[in-house]
Design a protein around this motif. Structure first.
Motif, mmCIF file in Angstrom:
data_model
loop_
_atom_site.group_PDB
_atom_site.id
_atom_site.type_symbol
_atom_site.label_atom_id
_atom_site.label_comp_id
_atom_site.label_asym_id
_atom_site.label_seq_id
_atom_site.Cartn_x
_atom_site.Cartn_y
_atom_site.Cartn_z
ATOM 1 N N MET A 1 0.830 -1.203 0.000
ATOM 2 C CA MET A 1 0.000 0.000 0.000
ATOM 3 C C MET A 1 0.868 1.258 0.000
ATOM 4 S SD MET A 1 -3.038 1.050 2.664
ATOM 5 C CE MET A 1 -3.383 -0.681 2.939
ATOM 6 N N PHE A 2 1.910 1.255 0.829
ATOM 7 C CA PHE A 2 2.814 2.407 0.932
ATOM 8 C C PHE A 2 3.530 2.659 -0.395
ATOM 9 C CE2 PHE A 2 7.112 4.062 1.972
ATOM 10 C CZ PHE A 2 6.735 5.286 2.505
ATOM 11 N N ILE A 3 4.044 1.583 -1.001
ATOM 12 C CA ILE A 3 4.764 1.720 -2.273
ATOM 13 C C ILE A 3 3.819 2.200 -3.375
ATOM 14 C CG2 ILE A 3 5.981 0.443 -4.085
ATOM 15 C CD1 ILE A 3 7.086 -1.376 -1.839
ATOM 16 N N SER A 4 2.597 1.677 -3.389
ATOM 17 C CA SER A 4 1.637 2.078 -4.424
ATOM 18 C C SER A 4 1.282 3.561 -4.310
ATOM 19 C CB SER A 4 0.374 1.226 -4.334
ATOM 20 O OG SER A 4 -0.303 1.447 -3.117
ATOM 21 N N VAL A 5 1.170 4.065 -3.086
ATOM 22 C CA VAL A 5 0.888 5.495 -2.887
ATOM 23 C C VAL A 5 2.048 6.337 -3.413
ATOM 24 C CG1 VAL A 5 0.575 7.306 -1.149
ATOM 25 C CG2 VAL A 5 -0.676 5.165 -0.942
ATOM 26 N N LEU A 6 3.275 5.905 -3.142
ATOM 27 C CA LEU A 6 4.456 6.636 -3.637
ATOM 28 C C LEU A 6 4.503 6.622 -5.167
ATOM 29 C CD1 LEU A 6 7.296 5.449 -1.203
ATOM 30 C CD2 LEU A 6 6.057 7.620 -1.166
ATOM 31 N N LEU A 7 4.213 5.470 -5.763
ATOM 32 C CA LEU A 7 4.306 5.340 -7.218
ATOM 33 C C LEU A 7 3.118 5.960 -7.933
ATOM 34 C CD1 LEU A 7 5.709 1.713 -7.645
ATOM 35 C CD2 LEU A 7 6.933 3.878 -7.679
#
Length: 296
Positions: A93-99
């Motif tokens: 979830m964290f990585i998807s928000v950044l990307l």
């Protein structure tokens, strides 16, 4: 005598044609999915060595509660489940928000790089991890050069660190897979919602917990259930990295099923019982997750 109207005849013909189109798929699914499932269920009520099986009722299911190896495998599998699944989902979830940030450059490269691990061969990446985390592997070498450890960590042969190695491996393998679902969901959220929140003075953290997380609730539920199912069926990493050792410290339920069927004296009836124990666990945990999420 009344005759069927041409429209009704055409409709019935169309329905019959539709069934012909899906007939092959239905037959294949029934033959290769449902028939083996039913046969495995019937097999779970039988006992014996090899092909010499006889009906024993619920004896195999009663045996589960006194089988120390099975209970150890369940405990190990639930350790992976309780630790790895939440960590992986939060990371995804964290990585998807950044990307999903419109200002980020080379988004395509980063998305591909993070997704690539989940298309690699399970056996190949497991063997790579086994050598990376070996006593004289690259991980210990780097940690020693950085003066973070004074002696090599026994990642593969120590019960605690072997579990840590398995958790790291499956997190690396499946985080990118779950990230794709979150990224797809984020791109369907209307950006005007975030703009309104910014106008109201909501910080990025407040937007994440008050907007992003609630709107991602169906995807969180979906990834939680699929990850739970995948972890309960964990096999390749265990077999190729630690072989279930040291002792039975990292053995999973699926590896125990394999051992019962092919490594020990073949006991297919009891192996089928252990297999259906996974089905029962999946059903119970899925219901719990649905209830916790408030989904009907």
């Amino acid at each position: 005598m009344k005759t069927a109207k041409p429209g009704i005849k055409l409709m019935n013909k169309g329905r019959l044609t539709g069934w012909w189109f899906i007939a092959i798929a239905v037959i294949m699914i029934a033959a290769f999915y449902f028939y083996p499932m039913i046969q495995a269920l019937l097999l779970s009520f039988k006992s014996g060595k090899g092909a010499n099986l006889h009906f024993t009722g619920l004896d195999n299911y009663k045996r589960l509660f006194s089988d120390k190896t099975f209970l150890t495998a369940v405990k190990n599998t639930f350790i992976y489940l309780i630790i790895q699944v939440p960590v992986m989902i939060v990371l995804a979830m964290f990585i998807s928000v950044l990307l999903n940030d419109s200002k980020l450059k080379f988004k395509g490269f980063f998305r591909t790089a993070i997704f690539l691990p989940c298309v690699t061969s399970l056996v190949a990446y497991s063997i790579v991890f086994k050598y990376l985390f070996g006593a004289d592997g690259l991980v210990n070498m780097l940690l020693t050069k950085l003066h973070l450890i004074s002696a090599p960590i026994q990642w593969i042969t120590d019960p605690f660190w072997a579990k840590v190695t398995i958790i790291i491996a499956i997190t690396w393998r499946w985080t990118g897979y779950n990230m794709i679902f979150y990224l797809s969901a984020l791109q369907n959220i209307d950006n005007s919602i975030y703009e309104a929140a910014r106008i109201d003075g909501a910080s990025s953290v407040r937007q994440f917990f008050s907007i992003t997380v609630p709107l991602l609730k169906p995807i969180i539920l979906f990834t939680s259930i699929t990850s739970t199912i995948g972890t309960l069926q964990l096999f390749d990493e265990i077999v190729n990295i630690t072989k279930g050792g040291p002792g039975n410290a990292t053995m999973s339920i699926s590896q125990y099923i394999y051992n019962l069927s092919f490594k020990y004296s073949p006991d297919f009836g009891y192996a089928a019982t252990v297999s259906y124990s996974i089905v029962i666990m999946i059903v119970i945990l899925s219901i719990v997750q649905f209830k916790a999420a408030g989904e009907k």
